[in-house]
Write a protein that holds these residues in place. Structure first.
Motif, PDB file in Angstrom:
ATOM      1  N   LYS A 328     -22.358  73.791   6.349  1.00 58.12           N
ATOM      2  CA  LYS A 328     -23.510  74.094   5.624  1.00 58.12           C
ATOM      3  C   LYS A 328     -24.086  75.567   5.827  1.00 58.12           C
ATOM      4  O   LYS A 328     -24.430  76.378   4.804  1.00 58.12           O
ATOM      5  N   ALA A 329     -24.060  76.068   6.808  1.00 58.11           N
ATOM      6  CA  ALA A 329     -24.462  77.557   7.168  1.00 58.11           C
ATOM      7  C   ALA A 329     -23.485  78.343   6.714  1.00 58.11           C
ATOM      8  O   ALA A 329     -23.940  79.522   5.936  1.00 58.11           O
ATOM      9  N   SER A 332     -24.711  78.744   2.749  1.00 55.30           N
ATOM     10  CA  SER A 332     -25.977  79.065   2.347  1.00 55.30           C
ATOM     11  C   SER A 332     -26.171  80.058   1.516  1.00 55.30           C
ATOM     12  O   SER A 332     -26.958  80.073   0.797  1.00 55.30           O
TER      13      SER A 332
END
Length: 354
Positions: A328-329, A332
């Motif tokens: 997810k990071a 982003s």
């Protein structure tokens, strides 16, 4: 009614002219009465003929005949034929016989194909905010995903697609969650760095894998197998169903379970063709479309868990779980880059996340 009114006007004029010429009232009345009766009988015959008209259509998709969606389409077609009393006949074209998914939706938009299977990544070419549906890691669960499609977001996007194109969504379905299938070892997120991977022809997918550090290459679905086999690309991203039904497990032995995108799938019909149908047949298609949504999702839930084991049993696929927070990071930046100040995209994003 316009035809009937016009005919009566002509008859009245004829009656007046005949009367002025000295014809007997009996002759004039008899002639007029018979002609009116014949006209009414003709109109009734034409109406009956319209009711019996058979409308033949083609429903195209790019997936294999064994896919959940194609099986669900077969049931949909039977349902439509039954409920329409045989007045709608739909021919099913699978395996990309009528083109890639992008080409199929272009055909529906132009009216050269009556019905087709699309998804947000394709619709985003016409209505950019559709791409928000497919942004990575947007949903916490399948239930959340379905709620978005069935709620205000799905309704609003369908309206905007119909305004921008000749495509009308009559069913939202489930395409599953997507992972990475590779001929080269991919055990962690770092292994995606520089990996040449097939993606759909969609900017959201391309941007997502750019963010992962991979080298995304848009290739149509029916060329995935040969592209990996010939080393044009080393991997593809997609659902377990796609990997199994396209036999990707024969040319790729590693799966990184990223679960990066939930895939929306929908059935669209050319709007002009839909609106040209009698109202009762429009209602049949809409009703059967809603039933397709439920039946396809139920079938997907039943079959989706089987594909992983089938690829292990029939091939030598190895599965590795990704660190979801790390993934997810990594992506982003995709949200800001994709929305990029676009108010329509921001509206959809806020509706989904708030």
């Amino acid at each position: 009614m316009k035809k009937r009114a016009g005919l009566l006007a002509v008859l009245l004029t004829m009656s007046f002219v005949l009367g002025a010429c000295g014809s007997s009232s009996g002759t004039s009345s008899s002639s007029t009465s018979e002609t009116a009766e014949e006209a009414e009988a003709t109109e009734e015959t034409e109406t009956a003929g319209t009711d019996d008209t058979v409308y033949t259509m083609t429903l195209a998709n790019h997936l294999s005949p064994e896919s959940v969606q194609n099986i669900a389409f077969e049931e949909f077609i039977e349902n439509v034929e039954e409920k329409s009393g045989g007045r709608i006949q739909i021919n099913l074209s699978a395996s990309g016989a009528l083109g890639s998914q992008r080409e199929i939706i272009e055909g529906v938009n132009l009216g050269t194909i009556e019905m087709g299977m699309g998804e947000s990544g394709i619709y985003a070419n016409y209505v950019p905010e559709f791409g928000v549906l497919a942004l990575p890691f947007m949903y916490d669960s399948e239930e959340d995903f379905h709620a978005v499609l069935d709620g205000e977001v799905g309704e609003l996007l369908a309206e905007r697609l119909e305004e921008a194109t000749n495509c009308k969504i009559i069913s939202w379905m489930d395409g599953g969650v997507r992972d990475v299938y590779s001929a080269k070892p991919v055990e962690t997120l770092a292994d995606l760095e520089g990996l040449k991977i097939r993606t759909p022809e969609s900017s959201v997918y391309i941007e997502t894998f750019n963010a992962f550090g991979a080298n995304p290459t848009p290739i149509s679905a029916n060329e995935m197998y040969s592209s990996i086999q010939s080393d044009v690309v080393s991997a593809m991203e997609g659902t377990g169903e796609t990997a199994y039904t396209y036999k990707i497990y024969e040319v790729a032995n590693y799966c990184l379970e990223t679960g990066h995108i939930y895939t929306d799938i929908s059935l669209v019909i050319n709007t002009d063709i839909f609106e040209s149908l009698p109202e009762d047949l429009q209602e049949v298609l809409l009703e059967c479309g809603q039933e397709l949504t439920q039946s396809e999702r139920e079938l997907w839930a039943e079959k989706s868990d089987q594909y992983k084991q089938l690829m292990i049993d029939e091939g030598s696929m190895q599965f590795f779980e990704v660190d979801k927070e790390e993934a997810k990071a990594a992506v982003s930046s995709v949200y800001d880059n994709y929305i990029d100040g676009d108010s329509a995209k921001q509206e959809i994003y806020d509706m989904i996340t708030q």
